[in-house]
Design an enzyme around this catalytic site. Structure first.
Site, PDB file in Angstrom:
ATOM      1  N   ASP A  19      36.226  42.167  44.679  1.00 30.69           N
ATOM      2  CA  ASP A  19      35.264  41.984  43.580  1.00 30.69           C
ATOM      3  C   ASP A  19      34.951  43.313  42.890  1.00 30.69           C
ATOM      4  OD1 ASP A  19      33.576  40.532  41.935  1.00 30.69           O
ATOM      5  OD2 ASP A  19      31.857  40.731  43.280  1.00 30.69           O
ATOM      6  N   GLY A  20      34.639  43.227  41.613  1.00 31.37           N
ATOM      7  CA  GLY A  20      34.171  44.404  40.874  1.00 31.37           C
ATOM      8  C   GLY A  20      35.107  44.886  39.771  1.00 31.37           C
ATOM      9  N   HIS A  36      41.051  44.040  35.579  1.00 32.40           N
ATOM     10  CA  HIS A  36      41.930  43.152  36.357  1.00 32.40           C
ATOM     11  C   HIS A  36      43.297  43.787  36.559  1.00 32.40           C
ATOM     12  CE1 HIS A  36      38.897  40.146  36.486  1.00 32.40           C
ATOM     13  NE2 HIS A  36      38.938  39.850  35.197  1.00 32.40           N
ATOM     14  N   LEU A 130      53.730  40.892  57.982  1.00 33.02           N
ATOM     15  CA  LEU A 130      52.375  40.528  57.555  1.00 33.02           C
ATOM     16  C   LEU A 130      52.299  39.095  57.026  1.00 33.02           C
ATOM     17  CD1 LEU A 130      49.442  41.697  56.867  1.00 33.02           C
ATOM     18  CD2 LEU A 130      50.333  41.973  54.552  1.00 33.02           C
ATOM     19  N   ARG A 187      34.008  42.757  51.563  1.00 27.28           N
ATOM     20  CA  ARG A 187      33.735  42.439  50.156  1.00 27.28           C
ATOM     21  C   ARG A 187      33.436  43.736  49.421  1.00 27.28           C
ATOM     22  NH1 ARG A 187      30.822  37.596  47.023  1.00 27.28           N
ATOM     23  NH2 ARG A 187      31.164  38.412  44.933  1.00 27.28           N
TER      24      ARG A 187
HETATM   25  C1  IPE Z   1      34.420  36.037  44.126  1.00 31.38           C
HETATM   26  O1  IPE Z   1      33.968  36.894  43.140  1.00 31.38           O
HETATM   27  C2  IPE Z   1      35.757  35.492  43.790  1.00 31.38           C
HETATM   28  C3  IPE Z   1      36.851  36.446  43.731  1.00 31.38           C
HETATM   29  C4  IPE Z   1      36.790  37.738  43.953  1.00 31.38           C
HETATM   30  C5  IPE Z   1      38.137  35.898  43.405  1.00 31.38           C
HETATM   31  P1  IPE Z   1      32.998  36.405  41.958  1.00 31.38           P
HETATM   32  O2  IPE Z   1      32.788  37.572  41.072  1.00 31.38           O
HETATM   33  O3  IPE Z   1      33.542  35.174  41.339  1.00 31.38           O
HETATM   34  O4  IPE Z   1      31.670  36.044  42.760  1.00 31.38           O
HETATM   35  P2  IPE Z   1      30.165  35.850  42.240  1.00 31.38           P
HETATM   36  O5  IPE Z   1      30.221  34.922  41.069  1.00 31.38           O
HETATM   37  O6  IPE Z   1      29.652  37.201  41.857  1.00 31.38           O
HETATM   38  O7  IPE Z   1      29.427  35.311  43.419  1.00 31.38           O
HETATM   39  C1  IPE Z   2      36.957  40.082  40.814  1.00 28.92           C
HETATM   40  O1  IPE Z   2      36.333  40.917  39.902  1.00 28.92           O
HETATM   41  C2  IPE Z   2      38.164  39.378  40.230  1.00 28.92           C
HETATM   42  C3  IPE Z   2      37.998  37.938  40.041  1.00 28.92           C
HETATM   43  C4  IPE Z   2      36.950  37.236  40.330  1.00 28.92           C
HETATM   44  C5  IPE Z   2      39.137  37.231  39.499  1.00 28.92           C
HETATM   45  P1  IPE Z   2      35.281  40.368  38.852  1.00 28.92           P
HETATM   46  O2  IPE Z   2      36.019  39.941  37.635  1.00 28.92           O
HETATM   47  O3  IPE Z   2      34.414  39.335  39.459  1.00 28.92           O
HETATM   48  O4  IPE Z   2      34.453  41.680  38.544  1.00 28.92           O
HETATM   49  P2  IPE Z   2      32.873  41.788  38.326  1.00 28.92           P
HETATM   50  O5  IPE Z   2      32.220  41.204  39.540  1.00 28.92           O
HETATM   51  O6  IPE Z   2      32.558  41.027  37.083  1.00 28.92           O
HETATM   52  O7  IPE Z   2      32.632  43.262  38.196  1.00 28.92           O
HETATM   53 MG    MG Z   3      32.660  39.436  40.452  1.00 31.77          MG
END
Ligand code: IPE
Ligand code: IPE
Ligand code: MG
Length: 248
Positions: A19-20, A36, A130, A187
């Site tokens: 995430d992020g 991404h 893996l 996470r």
């Molecule tokens: C979780 O991240 C899903 C993935 C990393 C693929 P999200 O960004 O969708 O989660 P929330 O919405 O902050 O909980």
């Molecule tokens: C995780 O990063 C990737 C996916 C959920 C596909 P995010 O796109 O959720 O990034 P933030 O949380 O908005 O920074």
């Molecule tokens: Mg996110």
């Protein structure tokens, strides 16, 4: 072995919420898509790092069942990136003896994507390195409902007695049933939530949260997470004394 001669415990199965990406891009004044793209490079590096660290199974959350709710343009971009990754990465993963699989509801994906996913799985099916699982259009609740549905069908057909629905039998119908549950969950991105990831499987998993945004995550930080894991006493409901005796 560590400097103190303690054997290092490596988690057999690591599950990651990557995430992020979006925030990483925003902080740089860039479009979320740049995040991404950068996140994709990190994923490639971390898969290789996991092989080096002798982790046996890695499960990555790439797209949740709730991520369809994002702007159409972002969803489209993620699908394109997924397709690109499938085309560009599978040969190298195969060379590295990685066995690939996808978990989640596939019917929502285009025919082309489903075909590439099946090809990747077929090509790497006999690999012994893996175990890499990619969760796409995955939701932990979906997974549990799916298992319940399969068992209900058998009861309906008369081949299963409801009294025979045990924990072990149920576990056989959720995704990744051939693998042990994740030992370590990571996470990135600062949120301390599970976001409908492997709800069934994380019952006794050690949880590691970091503020580092996924594109900035590195092998060095993976090693920090491994060190955190190594220092945990997993009690599974027992007392600390009991566990120490078992491990003695
Ligand atoms: C979780 O991240 C899903 C993935 C990393 C693929 P999200 O960004 O969708 O989660 P929330 O919405 O902050 O909980
Ligand atoms: C995780 O990063 C990737 C996916 C959920 C596909 P995010 O796109 O959720 O990034 P933030 O949380 O908005 O920074
Ligand atoms: Mg996110």
């Amino acid at each position: 072995m560590t400097e103190t001669d303690q054997p290092v415990r490596v988690p057999a199965h690591v599950a990651i919420i990557m995430d992020g990406n979006g925030r990483w891009a925003s902080h740089r004044g860039k479009h979320r898509s740049a995040g991404h793209q950068a996140g994709f490079k990190t994923t490639r590096a971390i898969v290789e790092a996991c092989i080096r660290q002798r982790i046996k199974a890695l499960t990555l959350f790439a797209f949740s069942s709730e991520n369809w709710a994002r702007p159409q343009q972002e969803v489209g971009l993620l699908m394109d990136l997924f397709m690109h990754a499938l085309k560009s990465e599978v040969a190298k993963l195969h060379e590295n003896n990685v066995r690939m699989r996808f978990i989640g509801e596939r019917s929502a994906f285009s025919e082309k994507l489903r075909k590439q996913m099946a090809l990747a799985e077929e090509k790497t099916a006999d690999n012994t390195g893996l175990e890499l699982a990619i969760a796409v259009n995955y939701g932990g609740r979906w997974d549990i409902v799916n298992a319940a549905k399969a068992l209900a069908q058998q009861v309906h057909e008369g081949s299963l007695d409801p009294d025979d629905i045990t924990l072990d039998r149920f576990a056989g119908y959720v995704s990744l049933s051939d693998l042990s549950d994740p030992d370590l969950f990571i996470r990135t991105g600062g949120e301390k939530r599970i976001s409908n990831y492997l709800l069934w499987h994380l019952a006794y998993t050690e949880l590691y949260f970091t503020d580092t945004l996924w594109p900035d995550f590195s092998e060095a930080e993976l090693c920090e997470a491994l060190a955190f894991f190594s220092g945990r006493q997993r009690r599974f409901g027992m007392t600390g004394d009991q566990v120490e005796k078992i491990n003695a």
